[in-house]
Design a protein around this motif. Structure first.
Motif, PDB file in Angstrom:
ATOM      1  N   LEU A   1       0.833  -1.203   0.000  1.00  0.00           N
ATOM      2  CA  LEU A   1       0.000   0.000   0.000  1.00  0.00           C
ATOM      3  C   LEU A   1       0.870   1.256   0.000  1.00  0.00           C
ATOM      4  CD1 LEU A   1      -2.820  -0.988   2.533  1.00  0.00           C
ATOM      5  CD2 LEU A   1      -3.044  -0.727   0.056  1.00  0.00           C
ATOM      6  N   MET A   2       1.975   1.227   0.768  1.00  0.00           N
ATOM      7  CA  MET A   2       2.858   2.384   0.825  1.00  0.00           C
ATOM      8  C   MET A   2       3.529   2.627  -0.516  1.00  0.00           C
ATOM      9  SD  MET A   2       4.404   1.652   4.631  1.00  0.00           S
ATOM     10  CE  MET A   2       5.727   2.839   4.562  1.00  0.00           C
ATOM     11  N   ASP A   3       3.874   1.540  -1.228  1.00  0.00           N
ATOM     12  CA  ASP A   3       4.484   1.691  -2.549  1.00  0.00           C
ATOM     13  C   ASP A   3       3.467   2.192  -3.577  1.00  0.00           C
ATOM     14  OD1 ASP A   3       6.963   0.884  -1.678  1.00  0.00           O
ATOM     15  OD2 ASP A   3       6.626  -1.231  -2.150  1.00  0.00           O
ATOM     16  N   ARG A   4       2.235   1.702  -3.466  1.00  0.00           N
ATOM     17  CA  ARG A   4       1.220   2.041  -4.468  1.00  0.00           C
ATOM     18  C   ARG A   4       0.585   3.401  -4.193  1.00  0.00           C
ATOM     19  NH1 ARG A   4      -2.827  -2.666  -6.093  1.00  0.00           N
ATOM     20  NH2 ARG A   4      -0.775  -3.498  -6.650  1.00  0.00           N
ATOM     21  N   PHE A   5       0.441   3.738  -2.928  1.00  0.00           N
ATOM     22  CA  PHE A   5      -0.206   5.007  -2.562  1.00  0.00           C
ATOM     23  C   PHE A   5       0.752   5.829  -1.697  1.00  0.00           C
ATOM     24  CE2 PHE A   5      -3.582   1.742  -2.839  1.00  0.00           C
ATOM     25  CZ  PHE A   5      -4.281   2.255  -3.934  1.00  0.00           C
ATOM     26  N   PRO A   6       1.590   6.668  -2.313  1.00  0.00           N
ATOM     27  CA  PRO A   6       2.551   7.476  -1.538  1.00  0.00           C
ATOM     28  C   PRO A   6       1.887   8.354  -0.485  1.00  0.00           C
ATOM     29  CG  PRO A   6       3.021   7.578  -3.905  1.00  0.00           C
ATOM     30  CD  PRO A   6       1.704   6.872  -3.759  1.00  0.00           C
ATOM     31  N   LEU A   7       0.597   8.630  -0.650  1.00  0.00           N
ATOM     32  CA  LEU A   7      -0.108   9.455   0.337  1.00  0.00           C
ATOM     33  C   LEU A   7      -0.075   8.807   1.722  1.00  0.00           C
ATOM     34  CD1 LEU A   7      -1.895  11.905   0.977  1.00  0.00           C
ATOM     35  CD2 LEU A   7      -3.891  10.527   0.331  1.00  0.00           C
ATOM     36  N   VAL A   8      -0.031   7.464   1.774  1.00  0.00           N
ATOM     37  CA  VAL A   8       0.018   6.758   3.056  1.00  0.00           C
ATOM     38  C   VAL A   8       1.287   7.151   3.816  1.00  0.00           C
ATOM     39  CG1 VAL A   8       0.136   4.482   4.150  1.00  0.00           C
ATOM     40  CG2 VAL A   8      -1.364   4.847   2.173  1.00  0.00           C
TER      41      VAL A   8
END
Length: 239
Positions: free
Chosen positions: A160-167
């Motif tokens: 999720l962190m790789d796919r969504f930098p907003l996280v």
């Protein structure tokens, strides 16, 4: 005794869980590397007792951190360190785990997990101490809830962190938020500051969050390699 019906209690628990997820992603990697040389029938035992030992040591470290943060100026120092940790979280780095050697015996693997976790958990200890508002019960509850998520859900979290930098950005902002609030509550800070400023805790927390995101994003852009277009433009200028 904390009030389990209070919304503030559960907000603090969620903050501790978020901190453990954001800063504890490498724990699963450490566990896997430490147990990789064990016979298959011993790996689950190594993982279990390694995690139990790591949890116990981390709670002990946080207990001492909570006591130390009661001294003047140490919360200010901890807040500045936490701001730096939040900024560092937003700057991409190449992770190295080659120094973690897997043990060939169950005891060695457990020892490796505990020692590696202690070395890697300074940022986690400071952040959790700041989010707990001095409650060791809150710390223990939050860590016990978050450890299974970190250990068994780390791959999902990292994806999720790789796919969504907003996280990652939200995680850095959370650390900045906690740092700002921690700084205001230091015994050395004049009480007149919080009394004269409306919603001072929220103001300091917001300033901390903004500082982490702005500085972290700026440093991250500096670390990015130049694009082919930039390289081509620079080459044309030098001709």
């Amino acid at each position: 005794m904390p009030d389990f019906t209070s919304s503030l209690f559960w907000i603090s628990v969620l903050q501790i869980i978020a901190i453990d997820i954001m800063l504890g992603g490498d724990n699963a990697v450490v566990i896997a590397l430490a147990c990789r040389k064990l016979p298959p029938e011993q790996r689950n035992r190594g993982i279990f007792w390694g995690v139990v030992g790591a949890i116990g040591l981390r709670i002990a470290l946080i207990y001492f951190a909570l006591r130390l943060l009661e001294l003047p100026y140490l919360k200010i120092f901890g807040a500045l360190l936490l701001l730096w940790i939040g900024i560092k979280l937003l700057v991409p780095e190449d992770e190295q785990h080659d120094a973690i050697d897997g043990g060939t015996t169950l005891l060695n693997a457990i020892k490796t997990i505990i020692v590696a976790d202690a070395v890697m958990s300074l940022d986690n200890v400071i952040a959790v101490a700041g989010a707990s508002h001095g409650s060791l019960i809150l710390v223990t509850f939050g860590i016990l809830v978050s450890i299974p998520i970190v250990v068994w859900g780390s791959k999902l979290v990292l994806t999720l962190m790789d796919r969504f930098p907003l996280v990652i950005t939200l995680g850095g902002a959370l650390l900045g938020w906690i740092a700002g609030g921690m700084m205001l509550t230091d015994p050395a800070m004049p009480k007149s500051l919080s009394e004269s400023m409306p919603h001072a805790n929220y103001v300091f927390s917001a300033i901390g969050a903004v500082l982490v995101v702005v500085i972290g994003k700026w440093k991250a852009r500096q670390r990015q390699p130049p694009s082919p277009h930039d390289i081509s433009a620079a080459s044309n200028e030098n001709r």
